[in-house]
Scaffold this motif. Structure first.
Motif, PDB file in Angstrom:
ATOM      1  N   ALA A 203      45.688  55.299  31.890  1.00 22.11           N
ATOM      2  CA  ALA A 203      44.495  54.423  31.580  1.00 22.11           C
ATOM      3  C   ALA A 203      44.972  53.032  30.954  1.00 22.11           C
ATOM      4  N   ASP A 204      45.968  52.824  30.347  1.00 23.15           N
ATOM      5  CA  ASP A 204      46.519  51.498  30.049  1.00 23.15           C
ATOM      6  C   ASP A 204      46.637  50.691  31.360  1.00 23.15           C
ATOM      7  N   LEU A 205      47.174  51.392  32.583  1.00 21.18           N
ATOM      8  CA  LEU A 205      47.364  50.597  33.905  1.00 21.18           C
ATOM      9  C   LEU A 205      45.774  50.178  34.222  1.00 21.18           C
ATOM     10  N   GLN A 206      44.764  51.206  34.008  1.00 22.35           N
ATOM     11  CA  GLN A 206      43.314  50.869  34.633  1.00 22.35           C
ATOM     12  C   GLN A 206      42.996  49.603  33.670  1.00 22.35           C
ATOM     13  N   GLU A 207      43.202  49.558  32.381  1.00 24.86           N
ATOM     14  CA  GLU A 207      42.749  48.596  31.453  1.00 24.86           C
ATOM     15  C   GLU A 207      43.321  47.196  32.187  1.00 24.86           C
ATOM     16  N   LYS A 208      44.563  47.251  32.147  1.00 25.49           N
ATOM     17  CA  LYS A 208      45.292  45.939  32.992  1.00 25.49           C
ATOM     18  C   LYS A 208      44.851  45.523  34.057  1.00 25.49           C
ATOM     19  N   ILE A 209      44.668  46.477  35.079  1.00 23.82           N
ATOM     20  CA  ILE A 209      43.844  46.315  36.403  1.00 23.82           C
ATOM     21  C   ILE A 209      42.466  45.574  36.214  1.00 23.82           C
ATOM     22  N   GLU A 210      41.758  46.024  35.318  1.00 23.34           N
ATOM     23  CA  GLU A 210      40.432  45.378  34.936  1.00 23.34           C
ATOM     24  C   GLU A 210      40.517  44.146  34.424  1.00 23.34           C
ATOM     25  N   ASP A 211      41.332  44.118  33.451  1.00 23.32           N
ATOM     26  CA  ASP A 211      41.907  42.617  32.978  1.00 23.32           C
ATOM     27  C   ASP A 211      42.064  41.693  33.927  1.00 23.32           C
TER      28      ASP A 211
ATOM     29  N   GLU B 101      39.183  32.991  37.865  1.00 25.64           N
ATOM     30  CA  GLU B 101      39.562  31.807  38.580  1.00 25.64           C
ATOM     31  C   GLU B 101      39.084  31.742  39.924  1.00 25.64           C
ATOM     32  N   ILE B 102      38.342  32.534  40.456  1.00 21.99           N
ATOM     33  CA  ILE B 102      37.742  32.136  41.800  1.00 21.99           C
ATOM     34  C   ILE B 102      36.446  31.379  41.529  1.00 21.99           C
ATOM     35  N   MET B 103      35.819  31.793  40.399  1.00 20.20           N
ATOM     36  CA  MET B 103      34.813  30.928  40.065  1.00 20.20           C
ATOM     37  C   MET B 103      35.168  29.481  39.686  1.00 20.20           C
ATOM     38  N   THR B 104      36.300  29.280  39.053  1.00 18.25           N
ATOM     39  CA  THR B 104      36.712  27.913  38.845  1.00 18.25           C
ATOM     40  C   THR B 104      37.043  27.352  39.925  1.00 18.25           C
TER      41      THR B 104
ATOM     42  N   GLN C  29      41.373  41.966  37.270  1.00 18.20           N
ATOM     43  CA  GLN C  29      40.187  41.694  38.023  1.00 18.20           C
ATOM     44  C   GLN C  29      39.423  40.567  37.379  1.00 18.20           C
ATOM     45  N   LYS C  30      38.990  40.624  36.111  1.00 14.73           N
ATOM     46  CA  LYS C  30      38.187  39.647  35.308  1.00 14.73           C
ATOM     47  C   LYS C  30      38.674  38.171  35.328  1.00 14.73           C
ATOM     48  N   LYS C  31      39.972  38.257  35.154  1.00 13.14           N
ATOM     49  CA  LYS C  31      40.739  37.160  35.437  1.00 13.14           C
ATOM     50  C   LYS C  31      40.895  36.405  36.641  1.00 13.14           C
ATOM     51  N   HIS C  32      40.870  37.244  37.486  1.00 14.07           N
ATOM     52  CA  HIS C  32      41.005  36.915  39.002  1.00 14.07           C
ATOM     53  C   HIS C  32      39.558  36.211  39.202  1.00 14.07           C
ATOM     54  N   SER C  33      38.369  36.895  38.919  1.00 15.23           N
ATOM     55  CA  SER C  33      36.995  36.466  39.109  1.00 15.23           C
ATOM     56  C   SER C  33      36.909  35.202  38.360  1.00 15.23           C
TER      57      SER C  33
END
Length: 692
Positions: free
Chosen positions: A200-208, A216-219, A210-214
């Motif tokens: 669950a912790d790893l899944q939260e880190k992965i989602e964070d 950065e991609i938008m920027t 992914q959001k950060k990556h999204s």
């Protein structure tokens, strides 16, 4: 442990029923030995624990060794009922069983007593009664058989006890193994819970991530889009620079060619000089004297050159002063000027019918200042005599047919400078259909044929860039409108034409139109794009006088706002560039045959007539100061109210056709332009304020 002994393997259930005589003997032996009756009903079957042994069946002749004659002679008597306790079939178990009496008349019937568990004691008592008939040998055999059965039963009981101990050990081992398995299961569950928490912790880190990556991609995409726009703007500027460089290279090439020609001529002259020097050796003396005279003349020539240079500098200063004084005089007169331009003959007009391409007698008498135009017309009177008429007009500037777009804009450039300084400037083209108004204002596709609108915008950007070093920052925005059939359309709006109703608002010297698209401008290339878009959407139609006749008035507005960070001063200027629709007669244009063209022509002539009324009213107001100005009679005059009322610098460019067939329209336009030129307006006011 139960007090009952397990039933031996040789019991009647396993080995078959014993004869009644043997059972009687066994009971007798038990009584003699003092053991008591053997309760077979309480013994359990070795293979079926807990089962109850059945009582023996009734004694019959077929199951005993007693002769049949002795069996059937007696009949059992039913014991009396006692109150000591219930027995078999309600009889008391403590009462003695009477001996049977022999039957006399017939043998006893073959009947059996019911086998029940509660009748075991009754059966044992009966065996004892009948045991007297068994012999001693048989009793001895029965004793030995009983001992063997007991020994066998004891061995089996020992084996069963041993098997039970082994089973208890196995049960203990199974319990220990079950405890170990429970402990392992608990550990596994704990590990699984920890793993799920980690997942669950790893899944939260992965989602964070992914959001950060999204984000950065938008920027990155936004930065890429911004850089792409900058690249496109730089490419446009580069194309302009390359065009300028090509022109400079062409100029340099022509200069090099001229220099080469001059060099060749110089070589030729040097050769001729050498020949002359060889031939004139005998007149060297005369040449010396001539040299003395030449030195004197050279000194005088140098003095004249210096005097000429001084006069030229004074002349330039005088010209600059004259322009300033002229500008001051124009502002005092009302700040409105009129230019006249005659277009050249088009190639299509030369190849058309000869009568239609006949040129009008137009001349330009003023060859120095180019301010006069003259038109001569020849006609026959009713009596058949020839009549010749001559009309002369004077304006601020007159451009001949060979005048280029650059020469025309050179006279207008000072007005563009005034717009940067914070004045409102209006330049509008007037003339009949096909006289070259759209070409004057918008121009052609090349740099040489660019019109007043792109040149004025380019000059505005150039001056704004030059003033940046002095602390000025400018923001510019543009809009493009057309007035078609007394309706305002936004040429930069969405769709073919937006359905919004646009209204004209005047506020403190500035004019605004509601609900129109205003585009921020960063470079002259953006203005050219806007002109192309607006030109493609402008209403045009074909008439007899022009294949692409403008059926509407177009107004390009450039708003400029500047701020000086050093002096805290601001200024706001507006540049209105108007391309009026051409005035035309219904008979000559052929619009009367088409109701749409007829309506357009009527609205065009009505708006131009309203413009003439406003100009006339302004002239009368300057004399009496009480004349009402009918600006609201037309959308065109109401839109140009501030440009005609003295709050701005106004320039009218009159366009004329050189053809004789258009002479009547040309004279009407010249008379109207003269009226405009003679109109006196107020002094233009600078739109500036100091920031607190």
């Amino acid at each position: 442990m139960s007090s009952r002994l397990p039933r031996p393997a040789s019991s009647p259930d396993r080995l078959g029923p014993l004869p009644n005589l043997k059972r009687k003997a066994v009971d007798q032996l038990e009584e003699d030995d003092g053991i008591g009756p053997l309760k077979m009903s309480a013994l359990s079957h070795p293979s079926k624990p807990g089962s109850t042994f059945r009582p023996p069946r009734p004694l019959t002749a077929s199951s005993s060794n007693i002769p049949p004659s002795n069996i059937g002679t007696t009949k059992p008597r039913v014991p009396p009922i006692r109150s000591g306790g219930p027995g078999v079939n309600g009889r008391s178990t403590n009462a003695p069983i009477p001996k049977s009496t022999r039957a006399v008349s017939a043998p006893p019937p073959k009947s059996t007593r019911p086998t029940t568990t509660s009748g075991a004691r009754y059966g044992a008592t009966r065996v004892k009664t009948e045991a007297a008939a068994i012999g001693p040998d048989q009793i001895q055999d029965l004793r030995e058989e009983i001992k063997d059965l007991r020994a066998e039963q004891a061995a089996k009981n020992a084996k069963v006890a041993e098997d039970m101990d082994v089973e208890k050990l196995k049960v203990l081992e199974l319990q220990q193994l079950h405890a170990q398995q429970d402990e392992r299961l608990l550990q596994a569950r704990t590990a699984e819970t920890e793993s799920r928490r980690l997942v669950a912790d790893l899944q939260e880190k992965i989602e964070d991530l992914q959001k950060k990556h999204s984000r950065e991609i938008m920027t990155c995409e936004m930065d890429q889009s911004r850089l792409q726009r900058q690249i496109e703007s730089l490419k446009d500027d580069l194309r302009i620079s390359e065009a300028d460089l090509r022109r400079e290279r062409d100029t340099i090439s022509s200069l090099k060619t001229a220099i080469a020609e001059q060099s060749t001529a110089q070589v030729t002259l040097e050769a001729r000089i050498a020949a002359l020097q060889a031939a004139s050796g005998n007149i060297q003396g005369k040449l010396d004297e001539s040299d003395m005279n030449a030195g004197r003349l050279k000194f005088e020539l140098e003095q004249e050159r210096q005097r000429t240079s001084e006069l030229e500098d004074k002349l330039r200063e005088a010209e600059t002063l004259r322009r300033k004084l002229h500008n001051t005089i124009q502002e005092l007169k009302g700040n409105i000027r009129v230019f006249c331009r005659v277009r050249p003959v088009l190639p299509s007009e030369l190849t058309s019918s000869p009568s239609g391409s006949e040129l009008a007698a137009i001349s330009f008498p003023d060859t120095k200042e180019h301010r006069e135009i003259s038109i001569v017309s020849s006609a026959e009177s009713a009596t058949g005599m020839g009549r010749k008429e001559n009309w002369e007009f004077a304006f601020d500037k007159v451009f001949e047919p060979q005048a280029t777009q650059a020469e025309v804009f050179e006279e207008i450039s000072q007005l563009a400078q005034s717009c940067i300084d914070g004045y409102n400037v209006c330049i509008f083209a007037y003339g009949q259909t096909g006289s070259g108004k759209s070409f004057t204002m918008e121009g052609g596709p090349t740099e040489a044929t660019a019109g007043m609108i792109p040149r004025a915008v380019e000059q505005v950007f150039s001056v704004a860039a030059a003033l940046k070093s002095k602390g000025w920052e400018y923001k510019m925005e543009g809009q493009f409108l057309e007035i078609y059939n007394e309706t305002i359309n936004d040429l930069l709006g969405k769709g073919e034409f937006d359905k919004k109703k646009h209204e004209i608002k005047h506020d403190k010297g500035s004019t605004r139109v509601t609900d129109v698209v205003t585009v921020p401008l960063e470079s002259p290339s953006e203005v050219r794009s806007l002109l192309m878009l607006a030109h493609s959407r402008r209403t045009v139609a074909s008439t007899l006088m022009n294949e692409r006749s403008s059926r509407s008035h177009s107004v390009f507005t450039l708003r400029i706002s500047g701020t000086n960070g050093v002096t805290r001063e601001t200024c706001e200027g507006t540049l209105n560039l108007v391309d009026l629709a051409g005035s035309e007669r219904l008979n000559s244009s052929g619009a009367a045959a088409d109701k749409d063209r007829l309506k357009e022509t009527q609205n065009i002539n009505k708006s131009l007539s309203a413009l003439a009324d406003v100009i006339g009213a302004l002239g009368e107001k300057s004399e009496r100061n009480e004349k009402h100005i009918p600006y609201r009679n037309s959308k065109l005059t109401y839109l140009l109210q501030n440009s005609l009322s003295g709050h701005s610098k106004t320039l009218m460019v009159l366009n004329l056709s050189p053809l004789a067939a258009h002479l009547g329209e040309s004279l009407c336009s010249l008379r109207f332009a003269t009226k405009v030129n003679n109109t006196t307006l107020g002094t233009a006011r600078k739109q500036a304020r100091v920031v607190s």
